[in-house]
Design a protein around this motif. Structure first.
Motif, mmCIF file in Angstrom:
data_model
loop_
_atom_site.group_PDB
_atom_site.id
_atom_site.type_symbol
_atom_site.label_atom_id
_atom_site.label_comp_id
_atom_site.label_asym_id
_atom_site.label_seq_id
_atom_site.Cartn_x
_atom_site.Cartn_y
_atom_site.Cartn_z
ATOM 1 N N ASN A 61 -17.875 19.459 17.418
ATOM 2 C CA ASN A 61 -17.690 20.893 17.618
ATOM 3 C C ASN A 61 -16.292 21.227 18.121
ATOM 4 O O ASN A 61 -15.668 22.175 17.639
ATOM 5 C CB ASN A 61 -18.743 21.421 18.606
ATOM 6 N N LEU A 65 -13.538 23.363 16.101
ATOM 7 C CA LEU A 65 -12.981 24.566 16.721
ATOM 8 C C LEU A 65 -11.463 24.470 16.824
ATOM 9 O O LEU A 65 -10.748 25.458 16.576
ATOM 10 C CB LEU A 65 -13.595 24.750 18.107
ATOM 11 N N ILE A 68 -9.914 25.138 13.394
ATOM 12 C CA ILE A 68 -9.957 26.556 13.027
ATOM 13 C C ILE A 68 -8.916 27.354 13.803
ATOM 14 O O ILE A 68 -8.211 28.208 13.244
ATOM 15 C CB ILE A 68 -11.369 27.127 13.279
ATOM 16 N N GLU A 69 -8.793 27.091 15.091
ATOM 17 C CA GLU A 69 -7.859 27.845 15.918
ATOM 18 C C GLU A 69 -6.404 27.550 15.565
ATOM 19 O O GLU A 69 -5.537 28.432 15.668
ATOM 20 C CB GLU A 69 -8.108 27.537 17.395
ATOM 21 N N SER A 75 -8.490 31.497 11.167
ATOM 22 C CA SER A 75 -8.922 31.994 12.465
ATOM 23 C C SER A 75 -9.505 33.404 12.396
ATOM 24 O O SER A 75 -10.358 33.760 13.209
ATOM 25 C CB SER A 75 -7.756 31.956 13.448
ATOM 26 N N SER A 83 -18.513 30.903 12.380
ATOM 27 C CA SER A 83 -18.545 29.474 12.717
ATOM 28 C C SER A 83 -18.173 29.253 14.180
ATOM 29 O O SER A 83 -18.783 28.419 14.864
ATOM 30 C CB SER A 83 -17.600 28.691 11.808
ATOM 31 N N LYS A 84 -17.186 30.005 14.679
ATOM 32 C CA LYS A 84 -16.782 29.841 16.076
ATOM 33 C C LYS A 84 -17.899 30.280 17.025
ATOM 34 O O LYS A 84 -18.100 29.663 18.078
ATOM 35 C CB LYS A 84 -15.503 30.637 16.347
ATOM 36 N N SER A 85 -18.626 31.326 16.661
ATOM 37 C CA SER A 85 -19.764 31.743 17.485
ATOM 38 C C SER A 85 -20.858 30.676 17.486
ATOM 39 O O SER A 85 -21.459 30.386 18.535
ATOM 40 C CB SER A 85 -20.322 33.068 16.958
#
Length: 376
Positions: A61, A65, A68-69, A75, A83-85
């Motif tokens: 995870n 994350l 993505i960031e 982002s 997906s981030k949630s």
């Protein structure tokens, strides 16, 4: 029929409360633990299983994350905002459940009943409902992207997705808070044992510990069943529509589309496996209540049955499986995200190489050749 159901639920609460008080009156936390896991050799194996699931969940995870960031292209995309949630929900579920379970296994005691128990109860309800509804929204988002590509950018915007996530978390938190309020208001508040009959304060354990209040049982079953049914219908509609959109226009069998749909259906089954275990456990518990109400109550002193203990341990393991597969299913499986990951790793290697070159030049510049005259 409704009167029969209410009678069974009422009898379930009364018998569960009496059995629970009888068991916890004369048994210590260690005795309760051995009634759940009678074989001592299974404890180290379970500790290794939970430790592996915890480590894998955290690494997968956090790695997803971070990717993505670090990518400006992903982002702010609706798909990766969802997906981030989901990653946040998985991380919250992992760091709340896993340490408590491993601690209970290491100490060979059941979970102590305290404020942290209430926190686990709320987090359990909130994260499970949040993960289920978020994955449903992700399936709906993919359906809009595949079937309505021209209207997608106008319909699915960052602002709308953010509002949907706010509603998801408010709904999930409300389920947990209402459930906790029913525990505090309807459950018994006197002569509560210091230790529960489980390795984690998940909702079933809390419900049994406070005497199985009928209002709490009805609320949890109704809210869970309606949410699960709605999510299953949305998943079925979304995947069936995507499959039909990928195959029918070409009048041929699209093997790749079929494999993709089957893959996501399989992952959805793993997502819902804890809930399916819970439904099966409730069905067996109802059967046991009917049999117990017809017979003697002396069997209560034997503690949790082998079937109930097996379902409890299986449920704890399966609670940590979705946080492990979610980042692989919705994150690293994406071709775009894998390309971004390779690009990020390549940039890190090149950047590290550029940082090392000036140091090497400085070191070479400070070396005085033996055949050259000294500047002094």
């Amino acid at each position: 029929m409704e009167n029969v159901s209410e009678t069974l639920i009422s009898q379930a609460g009364d018998i569960s409360s009496k059995c629970h008080s009888n068991v916890t009156d004369w048994r210590t936390a260690g005795d309760l633990f051995h009634s759940i896991i009678p074989h001592g050799l299974a404890v180290p194996a379970l500790i290794c299983v939970f430790a592996f699931l915890t480590l894998f969940s955290l690494l997968a995870n956090l790695f997803t994350l971070y990717t993505i960031e670090q990518s400006e292209d992903f982002s702010y995309l609706p798909r990766f905002i969802l997906s981030k949630s989901l990653i946040f929900s998985d991380l919250l579920q992992t760091v709340t459940f896993a340490p408590a379970i491993i601690n209970s296994l290491a100490r060979r005691q059941t979970m102590a009943f305290n404020i942290y128990c209430y926190f686990q109860h709320v987090v359990s309800e909130a994260t499970i409902f949040s993960s289920l509804t978020t994955t449903t929204c992700m399936a709906l988002e993919r359906y809009l992207f595949v079937c309505y590509a021209l209207q997608y950018t106008v319909t699915v915007t960052r602002e709308r997705v953010s509002k949907v996530l706010v509603l998801i978390w408010l709904y999930s938190a409300a389920i947990g808070v209402v459930s906790l309020s029913l525990v505090l208001s309807k459950g018994k508040q006197e002569n509560i044992p210091d230790f529960t009959v489980g390795l984690l304060c998940e909702p079933d354990i809390i419900e049994q510990h406070v005497g199985s209040p009928r209002a709490l049982a009805i609320f949890r079953k109704v809210a869970g069943s309606l949410t699960l049914l709605l999510c299953l219908l949305v998943h079925a509609f979304s995947y069936f529509s995507m499959y039909r959109n990928a195959v029918v226009p070409f009048n041929e069998s699209n093997a790749e589309a079929r494999r993709t749909v089957l893959f996501f259906c399989g992952m959805l089954f793993l997502q819902l496996l804890p809930l399916l275990i819970k439904v099966t456990s409730d069905a067996l518990e109802l059967t046991g209540v009917i049999e117990m109400s017809a017979g003697s109550r002396e069997d209560c002193l034997a503690g949790p049955s082998a079937t109930a203990a097996g379902f409890h341990v299986s449920l704890l393991v399966m609670l940590l499986v979705p946080p492990c597969i979610n980042p692989l299913m919705y994150g690293l499986r994406s071709v775009e995200l894998r390309k971004a990951l390779v690009k990020l790793l390549r940039w890190r290697v090149e950047n590290r190489g550029n940082e090392d070159r000036p140091r090497e030049m400085i070191r070479l510049r400070n070396i005085v050749h033996p055949n050259l005259p000294d500047g002094s």
